[in-house]
Design a protein around this motif. Structure first.
Motif, short mmCIF file in Angstrom:
data_model
loop_
_atom_site.label_atom_id
_atom_site.label_comp_id
_atom_site.label_asym_id
_atom_site.label_seq_id
_atom_site.Cartn_x
_atom_site.Cartn_y
_atom_site.Cartn_z
N VAL A 115 0.80 -1.03 -0.07
CA VAL A 115 0.44 0.00 0.04
C VAL A 115 1.05 1.57 -0.09
N ASP A 116 1.95 0.91 0.87
CA ASP A 116 2.41 2.29 0.93
C ASP A 116 3.65 3.01 -0.38
N LEU A 117 3.93 1.50 -0.49
CA LEU A 117 4.89 2.07 -1.75
C LEU A 117 4.16 2.22 -2.70
N SER A 118 3.31 2.16 -3.43
CA SER A 118 2.15 1.93 -3.83
C SER A 118 2.01 3.30 -4.58
N HIS A 119 1.55 4.17 -3.08
CA HIS A 119 1.02 5.20 -1.93
C HIS A 119 1.98 6.15 -2.99
N ARG A 120 3.05 6.17 -3.14
CA ARG A 120 4.75 6.28 -2.97
C ARG A 120 4.71 6.63 -4.48
N PHE A 121 5.04 5.90 -5.09
CA PHE A 121 5.41 5.56 -6.65
C PHE A 121 4.14 6.13 -8.45
N LEU A 122 3.06 5.04 -7.67
CA LEU A 122 1.60 6.10 -8.36
C LEU A 122 1.38 7.17 -8.73
N PRO A 123 1.56 7.96 -7.83
CA PRO A 123 1.68 9.78 -8.67
C PRO A 123 2.99 10.40 -9.76
N GLY A 124 3.88 10.13 -9.27
CA GLY A 124 4.17 10.00 -10.98
C GLY A 124 4.51 9.40 -11.81
N MET A 125 3.82 7.91 -11.76
CA MET A 125 3.30 7.70 -12.80
C MET A 125 2.02 8.16 -14.15
N ARG A 126 0.98 8.42 -12.75
CA ARG A 126 -0.03 9.43 -13.52
C ARG A 126 0.76 10.54 -14.24
N GLN A 127 1.73 11.15 -13.41
CA GLN A 127 2.27 13.40 -13.72
C GLN A 127 2.55 11.86 -16.08
#
Ligand SMILES: NC(=O)c1ccc[n+]([C@@H]2O[C@H](COP(=O)([O-])OP(=O)(O)OC[C@H]3O[C@@H](n4cnc5c(N)ncnc54)[C@H](OP(=O)(O)O)[C@@H]3O)[C@@H](O)[C@H]2O)c1
Length: 263
Positions: A115-127
């Motif tokens: 959950v934590d790693l996904s929450h940290r790395f998803l915003p960059g991917m979305r961007q």
């Protein structure tokens, strides 16, 4: 050149992800606790494929582990295109008599960390409107498993979480996949404390880790939300529980997994 971060990359399925992604010219960030194994794998992949490989030696159940990983990735100047949440452990036995700390660490590693790693790395991917996450779930996700209760529940969480993220992120060009293998590598079962009688059964329906990863990467390419790698037995194990009463499923697995315990 894309970059993948793989947790639990020092052995088993994680190491196989590293090998196959490296063969596709993906730069890597490898995470696990065993420095020697990570170093050896990194050296061999750099040499074979001329890619950039960094290692982060980290116990993912330690306080602030995910923050350390995120910060280290930033210090390395990497942006992560593919996050492979692979590190996971199991613990076989009667829940009431189990070691509480061990169960809580399993929940931490198998659930909180992803959950934590996904929450940290998803915003960059979305961007960047590209990339994605591969989460290691299991056929255990489709049923309760007496004597492997916490593990199966963590994998049910992973499956549900991944499918929801798949739907939330598709329109951003970001893909999320849940991988649900059956038995794939005996080390996992030995470390989870299974008796040899059950390890022997698992060995009979074992899927090579190479196949698990091939199927996972193929499914990721096709942007499928879920893949059940290996032979037909695994889709059967995943699908049958939907067609029988839930208590039958729990009773069935109690019979299979619990014969060493009081009935
Ligand atoms: N093998 C199977 O039959 C099977 C079936 C279905 C699903 N899965 C799932 O697939 C994933 C990989 O399984 P596997 O069979 O490859 O397991 P494995 O061979 O036991 O490898 C586990 C990996 O996780 C790392 N790890 C364990 N605890 C860690 C911690 N606290 N912090 C950081 N890294 C840690 C280990 O490295 P270090 O010891 O160096 O830290 C190792 O690299 C798991 O999520 C598992 O639940 C496995």
């Amino acid at each position: 050149m894309t970059t993948a971060l793989i947790t639990g990359a020092s052995a088993g399925i994680g190491a196989a992800f590293a090998q196959q992604l490296a063969a596709h010219q993906t730069d890597l960030v490898l995470v696990a606790r065993s420095q020697d194994k990570l170093q050896e794998l990194a050296n061999s992949l750099r040499h074979q494929h001329q890619i950039q490989v960094d290692i982060i030696v980290q116990d993912l159940t330690a306080p602030n582990a995910t923050e350390t990983i995120f910060q280290t990735v930033q210090q390395l100047g990497r942006s992560i295109d593919l996050l492979v949440n692979n590190a996971g452990v199991g613990d076989y036995g009667d829940f009431t008599e189990s070691n509480r700390d061990l169960q809580l660490k399993m929940v931490q590693l198998n659930i909180a960390t992803i959950v934590d790693l996904s929450h940290r790395f998803l915003p960059g991917m979305r961007q960047r409107r590209t990339g994605g996450i591969i989460n290691m779930s299991s056929v255990a996700a489709f049923q309760s498993m007496p004597y492997f209760s916490i593990y199966a529940a963590t994998k049910a969480f992973t499956l549900s979480f991944s499918e929801a993220l798949w739907a939330e992120n598709r329109s951003y060009g970001v893909h999320v996949l849940a991988v649900c293998p059956g038995p794939a590598g005996i080390k996992f079962f030995k470390e989870a404390g299974f008796p040899s009688s059950l390890i022997n059964v698992a060995e009979k329906i074992d899927t090579p880790v190479k196949t698990v990863v091939q199927d996972a990467l193929e499914a990721f390419e096709k942007r499928e939300p879920i893949v059940i790698p290996g032979s037909l037995i695994n889709p059967i194990l995943a699908t049958l529980p939907r067609f029988v009463p839930r208590e039958w499923v729990s009773s069935f697995w109690k019979l299979i997994l619990g014969h060493d315990f009081d009935k």
